[in-house]
Enzyme design. Structure first.
Site, PDB file in Angstrom:
ATOM      1  CG  HIS A 223      59.690 -45.506 -42.839  1.00 58.61           C
ATOM      2  ND1 HIS A 223      58.567 -46.098 -42.454  1.00 58.61           N
ATOM      3  CD2 HIS A 223      60.758 -45.993 -42.435  1.00 58.61           C
ATOM      4  CE1 HIS A 223      58.878 -47.384 -41.706  1.00 58.61           C
ATOM      5  NE2 HIS A 223      60.227 -47.279 -41.519  1.00 58.61           N
TER       6      HIS A 223
ATOM      7  CD  GLU B 142      60.888 -55.541 -36.333  1.00 56.39           C
ATOM      8  OE1 GLU B 142      60.928 -54.891 -37.494  1.00 56.39           O
ATOM      9  OE2 GLU B 142      60.363 -54.961 -35.184  1.00 56.39           O
TER      10      GLU B 142
ATOM     11  CG  ASP C 109      63.967 -53.312 -39.041  1.00 55.89           C
ATOM     12  OD1 ASP C 109      65.054 -52.798 -39.458  1.00 55.89           O
ATOM     13  OD2 ASP C 109      62.988 -52.754 -38.499  1.00 55.89           O
TER      14      ASP C 109
ATOM     15  CB  CYS D 176      53.528 -56.843 -41.410  1.00 56.55           C
ATOM     16  SG  CYS D 176      54.872 -56.547 -40.199  1.00 56.55           S
TER      17      CYS D 176
HETATM   18  C1  PEP Z   1      59.956 -54.570 -41.007  1.00 54.47           C
HETATM   19  O1  PEP Z   1      60.950 -54.212 -40.284  1.00 54.47           O
HETATM   20  O2  PEP Z   1      59.962 -55.091 -41.851  1.00 54.47           O
HETATM   21  C2  PEP Z   1      58.795 -53.665 -40.320  1.00 54.47           C
HETATM   22  C3  PEP Z   1      57.555 -54.047 -41.070  1.00 54.47           C
HETATM   23  O3  PEP Z   1      58.987 -52.519 -39.757  1.00 54.47           O
HETATM   24  P1  PEP Z   1      59.445 -51.169 -40.104  1.00 54.47           P
HETATM   25  O4  PEP Z   1      59.516 -51.171 -41.609  1.00 54.47           O
HETATM   26  O5  PEP Z   1      58.399 -49.967 -39.780  1.00 54.47           O
HETATM   27  O6  PEP Z   1      60.686 -50.914 -39.388  1.00 54.47           O
HETATM   28 MG    MG Z   2      60.969 -53.016 -38.321  1.00 56.91          MG
END
Ligand code: PEP
Ligand code: MG
Length: 540
Positions: free
Chosen positions: A189, A431, A455, A502
């Site tokens: 993140h 995901e 994910d 996304c």
């Molecule tokens: C993903 O897993 O691609 C996603 C957008 O969610 P996060 O990165 O918050 O797990």
């Molecule tokens: Mg995710």
């Protein structure tokens, strides 16, 4: 001049002063003392100081956020005055002849364990308050700087061992020129945050003696993945020119604001932004996002000391919708777990957290908690164009259970006469490989899909996205992943539903054409990537 190489997670150049962030909570040392009375006096002085600090914080919080939000500081004062807590510290000093810091740390362990093992959810969650007041005392006793993250006075290159999502939410973002972490992985993140802010970031930079860098001048070359420490004049001159050139490129990209995201043969794509909080919406707006394709609502939980109330959440969602005017905002329900840990959730330690108790699994287990968020969302939906998205889906049963809970929430709001939106678009994240493989069934039950490639890659390739050692295996372009996305896209369209991406792959310019060929309807990317993706689409 020192030159250290790492891995780049966001391009760009930055020159500035280095600020080193070391974690609070470094283990407290046990030291034998001869004068126990003096140690007890030190604790008493520290308790008084902590109470005064809390009284000040209370006043600031009342003015800034109201009495309800400030109440926690009163509770902490009361806890600090608690006789049992203070007796425990005194007894440990007297009987073991140890330093005050150690006695506080030991008392913290005892008391927070007692609270954590209680049945009652409210009492359980008080363990975090014990940790909080104990940390406050330890910082006063050691004179350690408490938290530099929210209190940066000048623009800096932030260097840390690693940054957790809950640390990144405290950051005073306007003061960060670049990130450098010794650990971390390509899809962590911190990497996502750097892309949101469009500032250079390096991870896996093998820095020894990180503390010695504080206050020194640094240069980040995001393209070459290099950190320079105390650069010589030639190097500074070279990179000052690079910074100027980047400014020119940024200005050129800004000319694409207000232009439609359409290919040369007329196909229009919805190009949205991923955000983690209300503050990020400004980045989305300044980069001309068509909407918010992913609002990671868990960052609201990560930024709180306790469960955010329905009212607090309602106000935030309403504000997000109002800031985006009539544009669509997709808010994802709480995706806590794995790397996003929140103390007050009091979750057991797990062997494999990424495969564990997280996201929708928690929501369907702790239904009252889920309903609080849903109530806030359906109430806020009256104020704009809201869509709700559910993370980590693996089965049709989960979707059906979500629908039951949503319908209960709507009935409760109706019966209480509270205004809410009856028709809100609801979709799921694709995901997990399971969701992609049963996307034909899922598409019949939901309004849209959004592919979470971060994910999806982790689960398809069996690669822990947090493990930097596996970055070389993290093949984002793997045929297995592209096939799963294509399968989900075909199933969405066969059922008259739309599909977006996304995850971070959505901004991979090498794949833009592939996604368009698959018929992907929406790309939601870090705000800093929007105009670059628009440029790429316009060229196709
Ligand atoms: C993903 O897993 O691609 C996603 C957008 O969610 P996060 O990165 O918050 O797990
Ligand atoms: Mg995710």
């Amino acid at each position: 001049m020192q030159k250290i190489s790492g891995k780049s997670v966001q391009n760009g150049t930055a020159i500035g002063k280095i600020k080193v962030y070391t974690k609070i909570g470094t283990p407290v040392k046990r030291i034998h003392v001869n004068n126990a009375v003096a140690e007890i006096l030190r604790v008493e002085k520290a308790v008084n100081q902590a109470i005064m600090d809390l009284q000040n914080l209370y006043k600031i919080a009342v003015n800034g956020a109201g009495e309800d939000s400030a109440a926690i500081f009163e509770v902490h004062q009361m806890m600090l005055e608690d006789e049992d807590y203070n007796d425990s510290i005194r007894n440990i000093i007297e009987h073991e002849n140890v330093n005050a810091e150690f006695a506080v740390a030991r008392t913290n362990e005892i008391f927070s364990d007692i609270f954590a093992s209680m049945e009652d959810e409210y009492m359980k969650a008080r363990a975090i308050d014990i940790k909080d007041i104990s940390n406050r005392l330890i910082h006063i006793l050691t004179g350690e700087e408490e938290n530099i993250l929210s209190d940066l006075k000048e623009k800096v290159i932030l260097i840390a061992d690693d940054l957790t999502p809950s640390e990144t939410v405290q950051l005073e973002k306007s003061m960060i020129l670049a990130f450098v972490t010794v650990h971390g992985s390509l899809t962590s993140h911190t990497a996502i945050l750097a892309r949101t802010m469009n500032i250079p970031a390096l991870i896996s930079v093998p820095i020894e003696n990180i503390n010695e860098l504080d206050g020194k001048i640094g240069i980040i070359d995001g393209k070459e993945a290099v950190l320079y420490i105390e650069p010589d004049d030639n190097t500074i001159e070279f990179y000052e020119k690079a910074v100027l050139e980047e400014e020119v490129q940024k200005k050129l990209l800004l000319e694409l604001r207000g232009k439609p995201t359409v290919t040369s043969d007329g196909k229009e794509i919805h190009l949205c932004a991923n955000v983690g909080n209300i503050g990020d919406i400004a980045f989305a707006q300044s980069n001309d996002a068509d909407g918010i394709g992913l609002f990671r609502s868990e960052f609201i939980y990560l930024g709180s000391k306790d469960y955010p109330t329905e009212e607090e959440q309602f106000q935030m969602y309403k504000q997000a919708l109002q800031l985006m005017e009539k544009k669509k905002v997709i808010i994802r329900t709480c995706d806590i777990g794995a790397d996003k840990q929140v103390d007050y959730f009091c979750m057991d330690k797990e062997e494999n957290p990424a495969l564990g108790y997280r996201a929708i699994r928690i929501c369907l287990d702790r239904v009252d908690f889920f309903k609080t968020q849903l109530r806030a969302l359906f109430r806020a939906a009256v104020f704009g164009s809201l869509s709700i998205m559910y993370p980590m889906i693996i089965s049709l049963d989960e979707v059906k259970r979500i629908k039951e809970i949503v319908s209960e929430v709507q009935t409760e709001l109706e019966t209480s006469g509270i205004p809410y939106a009856k028709h809100v678009e609801q979709g799921i994240m694709i995901e997990t490989p399971a969701a992609a493989l049963i996307s034909d069934e899922l598409a019949r039950e939901v309004d849209f899909f959004s592919v979470g490639t971060n994910d999806l890659t982790q689960y398809t390739l069996a690669i822990d996205r947090q493990n930097g050692k596996l970055d070389s295996l993290y093949d984002k372009h793997h045929r297995a992943i592209l096939s799963l996305i294509k399968m989900a896209a075909d199933n969405a369209h066969a059922n008259g539903k739309w599909i977006g991406i996304c995850g971070e792959l959505g901004s991979d310019l090498e794949l833009t054409k592939t996604f368009l060929d698959m018929g992907i309807d929406e790309l939601s990317v870090s705000p800093g990537m929007i105009l670059k993706v628009r440029k790429r689409i316009m060229e196709l």
